[in-house]
Design a protein around this motif. Structure first.
Motif, PDB file in Angstrom:
ATOM      1  N   VAL A   4       8.186  10.720  -0.143  1.00  0.00           N
ATOM      2  CA  VAL A   4       7.923   9.743   0.919  1.00  0.00           C
ATOM      3  C   VAL A   4       6.836   8.782   0.458  1.00  0.00           C
ATOM      4  CG1 VAL A   4       7.161   9.424   3.306  1.00  0.00           C
ATOM      5  CG2 VAL A   4       8.578  11.401   2.702  1.00  0.00           C
ATOM      6  N   TYR A   5       7.122   7.492   0.537  1.00  0.00           N
ATOM      7  CA  TYR A   5       6.130   6.469   0.193  1.00  0.00           C
ATOM      8  C   TYR A   5       5.055   6.435   1.258  1.00  0.00           C
ATOM      9  CZ  TYR A   5       4.061   1.818  -0.150  1.00  0.00           C
ATOM     10  OH  TYR A   5       3.172   0.782  -0.222  1.00  0.00           O
ATOM     11  N   LEU A   6       3.788   6.421   0.798  1.00  0.00           N
ATOM     12  CA  LEU A   6       2.671   6.430   1.741  1.00  0.00           C
ATOM     13  C   LEU A   6       1.878   5.124   1.652  1.00  0.00           C
ATOM     14  CD1 LEU A   6       1.635  10.170   1.280  1.00  0.00           C
ATOM     15  CD2 LEU A   6       2.939   9.154   3.159  1.00  0.00           C
ATOM     16  N   ASP A   7       0.663   5.174   1.133  1.00  0.00           N
ATOM     17  CA  ASP A   7      -0.203   3.998   1.140  1.00  0.00           C
ATOM     18  C   ASP A   7      -0.261   3.335  -0.239  1.00  0.00           C
ATOM     19  OD1 ASP A   7      -1.083   4.517   3.837  1.00  0.00           O
ATOM     20  OD2 ASP A   7      -2.250   6.169   2.985  1.00  0.00           O
ATOM     21  N   THR A   8      -0.665   2.059  -0.231  1.00  0.00           N
ATOM     22  CA  THR A   8      -0.915   1.315  -1.463  1.00  0.00           C
ATOM     23  C   THR A   8      -2.365   0.844  -1.469  1.00  0.00           C
ATOM     24  OG1 THR A   8       1.375   0.556  -1.676  1.00  0.00           O
ATOM     25  CG2 THR A   8      -0.294  -0.706  -2.850  1.00  0.00           C
ATOM     26  N   TYR A   9      -3.030   1.030  -2.586  1.00  0.00           N
ATOM     27  CA  TYR A   9      -4.410   0.578  -2.748  1.00  0.00           C
ATOM     28  C   TYR A   9      -4.455  -0.447  -3.885  1.00  0.00           C
ATOM     29  CZ  TYR A   9      -5.355   4.707   0.054  1.00  0.00           C
ATOM     30  OH  TYR A   9      -5.351   5.641   1.053  1.00  0.00           O
ATOM     31  N   ASN A  10      -5.319  -1.435  -3.730  1.00  0.00           N
ATOM     32  CA  ASN A  10      -5.370  -2.538  -4.688  1.00  0.00           C
ATOM     33  C   ASN A  10      -6.763  -2.684  -5.291  1.00  0.00           C
ATOM     34  OD1 ASN A  10      -2.591  -3.698  -4.150  1.00  0.00           O
ATOM     35  ND2 ASN A  10      -3.459  -3.805  -2.097  1.00  0.00           N
ATOM     36  N   MET A  11      -6.775  -3.175  -6.520  1.00  0.00           N
ATOM     37  CA  MET A  11      -8.032  -3.363  -7.237  1.00  0.00           C
ATOM     38  C   MET A  11      -7.883  -4.549  -8.184  1.00  0.00           C
ATOM     39  SD  MET A  11      -9.890  -0.682  -9.852  1.00  0.00           S
ATOM     40  CE  MET A  11     -10.364   0.393  -8.488  1.00  0.00           C
ATOM     41  N   GLU A  12      -8.916  -5.382  -8.249  1.00  0.00           N
ATOM     42  CA  GLU A  12      -8.926  -6.498  -9.190  1.00  0.00           C
ATOM     43  C   GLU A  12      -9.968  -6.222 -10.274  1.00  0.00           C
ATOM     44  OE1 GLU A  12      -9.578 -11.354  -9.466  1.00  0.00           O
ATOM     45  OE2 GLU A  12      -9.520 -10.362  -7.508  1.00  0.00           O
ATOM     46  N   LEU A  13      -9.529  -6.279 -11.529  1.00  0.00           N
ATOM     47  CA  LEU A  13     -10.412  -6.052 -12.666  1.00  0.00           C
ATOM     48  C   LEU A  13     -10.709  -7.385 -13.349  1.00  0.00           C
ATOM     49  CD1 LEU A  13      -8.649  -2.932 -14.238  1.00  0.00           C
ATOM     50  CD2 LEU A  13     -10.745  -2.941 -12.883  1.00  0.00           C
ATOM     51  N   ASP A  14     -11.962  -7.726 -13.446  1.00  0.00           N
ATOM     52  CA  ASP A  14     -12.383  -8.942 -14.146  1.00  0.00           C
ATOM     53  C   ASP A  14     -12.529  -8.619 -15.625  1.00  0.00           C
ATOM     54  OD1 ASP A  14     -13.730 -11.133 -15.243  1.00  0.00           O
ATOM     55  OD2 ASP A  14     -14.754 -11.559 -13.362  1.00  0.00           O
ATOM     56  N   VAL A  15     -11.788  -9.336 -16.483  1.00  0.00           N
ATOM     57  CA  VAL A  15     -11.849  -9.098 -17.934  1.00  0.00           C
ATOM     58  C   VAL A  15     -12.314 -10.347 -18.679  1.00  0.00           C
ATOM     59  CG1 VAL A  15     -10.092  -7.294 -17.919  1.00  0.00           C
ATOM     60  CG2 VAL A  15      -9.391  -9.677 -18.196  1.00  0.00           C
ATOM     61  N   SER A  16     -12.970 -11.265 -17.965  1.00  0.00           N
ATOM     62  CA  SER A  16     -13.409 -12.505 -18.598  1.00  0.00           C
ATOM     63  C   SER A  16     -14.554 -12.280 -19.572  1.00  0.00           C
ATOM     64  CB  SER A  16     -13.831 -13.524 -17.532  1.00  0.00           C
ATOM     65  OG  SER A  16     -14.884 -13.009 -16.746  1.00  0.00           O
ATOM     66  N   GLY A  71      -5.293 -15.031 -17.016  1.00  0.00           N
ATOM     67  CA  GLY A  71      -5.669 -13.948 -17.909  1.00  0.00           C
ATOM     68  C   GLY A  71      -7.099 -13.484 -17.778  1.00  0.00           C
ATOM     69  N   ARG A  72      -7.859 -14.061 -16.851  1.00  0.00           N
ATOM     70  CA  ARG A  72      -9.266 -13.667 -16.703  1.00  0.00           C
ATOM     71  C   ARG A  72      -9.427 -12.405 -15.854  1.00  0.00           C
ATOM     72  NH1 ARG A  72      -9.539 -19.132 -15.672  1.00  0.00           N
ATOM     73  NH2 ARG A  72     -10.018 -18.746 -13.465  1.00  0.00           N
ATOM     74  N   SER A  73      -8.377 -12.024 -15.147  1.00  0.00           N
ATOM     75  CA  SER A  73      -8.462 -10.803 -14.342  1.00  0.00           C
ATOM     76  C   SER A  73      -7.088 -10.138 -14.262  1.00  0.00           C
ATOM     77  CB  SER A  73      -8.995 -11.101 -12.937  1.00  0.00           C
ATOM     78  OG  SER A  73      -8.057 -11.894 -12.213  1.00  0.00           O
ATOM     79  N   ILE A  74      -7.126  -8.874 -13.891  1.00  0.00           N
ATOM     80  CA  ILE A  74      -5.915  -8.070 -13.750  1.00  0.00           C
ATOM     81  C   ILE A  74      -5.925  -7.441 -12.357  1.00  0.00           C
ATOM     82  CG2 ILE A  74      -4.632  -6.063 -14.601  1.00  0.00           C
ATOM     83  CD1 ILE A  74      -4.571  -8.327 -16.551  1.00  0.00           C
ATOM     84  N   CYS A  75      -4.814  -7.580 -11.635  1.00  0.00           N
ATOM     85  CA  CYS A  75      -4.681  -6.953 -10.323  1.00  0.00           C
ATOM     86  C   CYS A  75      -3.853  -5.672 -10.473  1.00  0.00           C
ATOM     87  CB  CYS A  75      -4.005  -7.894  -9.336  1.00  0.00           C
ATOM     88  SG  CYS A  75      -5.027  -9.340  -8.935  1.00  0.00           S
ATOM     89  N   VAL A  76      -4.405  -4.570  -9.979  1.00  0.00           N
ATOM     90  CA  VAL A  76      -3.755  -3.268 -10.083  1.00  0.00           C
ATOM     91  C   VAL A  76      -3.390  -2.783  -8.693  1.00  0.00           C
ATOM     92  CG1 VAL A  76      -3.905  -0.944 -11.064  1.00  0.00           C
ATOM     93  CG2 VAL A  76      -5.286  -2.797 -12.039  1.00  0.00           C
ATOM     94  N   SER A  77      -2.147  -2.334  -8.521  1.00  0.00           N
ATOM     95  CA  SER A  77      -1.693  -1.748  -7.261  1.00  0.00           C
ATOM     96  C   SER A  77      -1.365  -0.277  -7.499  1.00  0.00           C
ATOM     97  CB  SER A  77      -0.456  -2.474  -6.726  1.00  0.00           C
ATOM     98  OG  SER A  77      -0.764  -3.818  -6.405  1.00  0.00           O
ATOM     99  N   PHE A  78      -2.024   0.595  -6.750  1.00  0.00           N
ATOM    100  CA  PHE A  78      -1.783   2.038  -6.849  1.00  0.00           C
ATOM    101  C   PHE A  78      -0.882   2.464  -5.695  1.00  0.00           C
ATOM    102  CE2 PHE A  78      -5.894   1.223  -8.781  1.00  0.00           C
ATOM    103  CZ  PHE A  78      -5.840   1.957  -9.967  1.00  0.00           C
ATOM    104  N   HIS A  79       0.280   3.020  -6.021  1.00  0.00           N
ATOM    105  CA  HIS A  79       1.232   3.455  -5.007  1.00  0.00           C
ATOM    106  C   HIS A  79       1.111   4.973  -4.833  1.00  0.00           C
ATOM    107  CE1 HIS A  79       2.822  -0.532  -5.582  1.00  0.00           C
ATOM    108  NE2 HIS A  79       3.085  -0.266  -6.848  1.00  0.00           N
ATOM    109  N   THR A  80       1.011   5.413  -3.603  1.00  0.00           N
ATOM    110  CA  THR A  80       0.897   6.846  -3.338  1.00  0.00           C
ATOM    111  C   THR A  80       2.115   7.331  -2.567  1.00  0.00           C
ATOM    112  OG1 THR A  80      -0.311   6.538  -1.258  1.00  0.00           O
ATOM    113  CG2 THR A  80      -1.619   6.681  -3.283  1.00  0.00           C
ATOM    114  N   GLY A  81       2.434   8.604  -2.782  1.00  0.00           N
ATOM    115  CA  GLY A  81       3.565   9.207  -2.093  1.00  0.00           C
ATOM    116  C   GLY A  81       3.454  10.718  -2.122  1.00  0.00           C
TER     117      GLY A  81
END
Length: 281
Positions: free
Chosen positions: A126-138, A112-122
């Motif tokens: 047509v499915y294209l790229d995925t971008y990822n981000m980690e959010l620290d909420v500690s 629970g100290r961080s959240i991983c977010v995946s952004f899907h683009t299309g």
């Protein structure tokens, strides 16, 4: 009824009236005391809330500016815990909302100290790229790592919404990423579907696209189409410029219609329509 009887009755009635008034005065006095006690309690509660709001404001300012926290102050630890719980609840709401609106996924990690977010683009189904981000909420919400393209104005988006409105931040970033992916995909589709059109210029952000077309006619006249995407959250251009050595051609009604095609439809679709209408080779 004699006078003595009348006087006795009157005396009795007066005594009852005095007793009733005394009892009424006692009730009013008791009610007044209760109201005074309630008023004191409410003023005390008001002062406590003012103090808590003041503490929260100071703590949030410290957390926002990444300053050390004074955990010895009364209630500061509890206030910090409440803020973090509020952020986590907001993230859980966003997890639920994703199933309705799409665009990104959220997964809680590191206990629970961080959240991983995946952004899907299309684009166009047509499915294209995925971008990822980690959010620290500690402590306070901040980005610990990501692979968002450097052409995206991420720092500006962070300053605008990350601390104040996480949902708006994620949705806006998703719009930027999807629009970028869509503009890139249009360039790929132009190369794939419209081989007669030459891409003269494009940049990493894909917010400038210069195309060289050849107009149909007795002589193939070159026409330069410059597409500007000033709104980076959209995949359609906001400004289109048509240029040619033949001024009458670029200013003709047909090419003004072609200009509107670029403004109202994706670039590759506009070019295919122009080709079908025999505006270009």
């Amino acid at each position: 009824m004699n006078d003595q009887t009348e006087q006795g009755v009157l005396s009795h009635l007066m005594a009852l009236e005095r007793g009733g008034l005394a009892q009424q005065d006692q009730h009013q006095s008791e009610r007044l005391e209760m109201l005074k006690v309630t008023a004191v309690a409410l003023r005390t509660k008001r002062d406590e809330l003012k103090h808590q709001v003041h503490d929260i404001k100071i703590l949030r300012d410290k957390m926002k500016n990444d300053l050390p926290l004074d955990d010895s102050s009364d209630g500061s630890v509890e206030v910090q815990r409440s803020l973090l719980n509020s952020w986590r609840m907001q993230l859980k709401d966003l997890q639920l909302a994703h199933h309705l609106i799409g665009g990104y996924d959220l997964v809680e990690c590191k206990d629970g100290r961080s959240i991983c977010v995946s952004f899907h683009t299309g684009f166009e189904g047509v499915y294209l790229d995925t971008y990822n981000m980690e959010l620290d909420v500690s402590r306070t919400v901040h980005i610990s790592r990501h692979n968002v393209p450097p052409s995206i104005p991420l720092e500006r988006l962070v300053k605008q919404n990350l601390q104040t409105d996480l949902k708006a931040f994620l949705q806006t970033l998703s719009q930027y990423l999807n629009a970028l992916a869509a503009r890139r995909q249009q360039i790929s589709l132009i190369k794939e579907l419209v081989g007669s059109v030459e891409i003269m210029e494009s940049n990493q952000l894909c917010n400038i696209l210069v195309l060289m077309c050849k107009a149909q006619g007795e002589t193939c006249v070159a026409v330069l189409c410059t597409l500007e995407y000033r709104d980076l959250t959209h995949y359609l251009p906001t400004h289109v410029c048509i240029e040619s050595e033949d001024k009458t051609l670029s200013e003709s009604e047909q090419w003004q219609d072609n200009r509107m095609l670029f403004l109202e439809s994706p670039a590759h679709t506009a070019l295919l329509t122009m080709k079908r209408m025999e505006s270009i080779v």
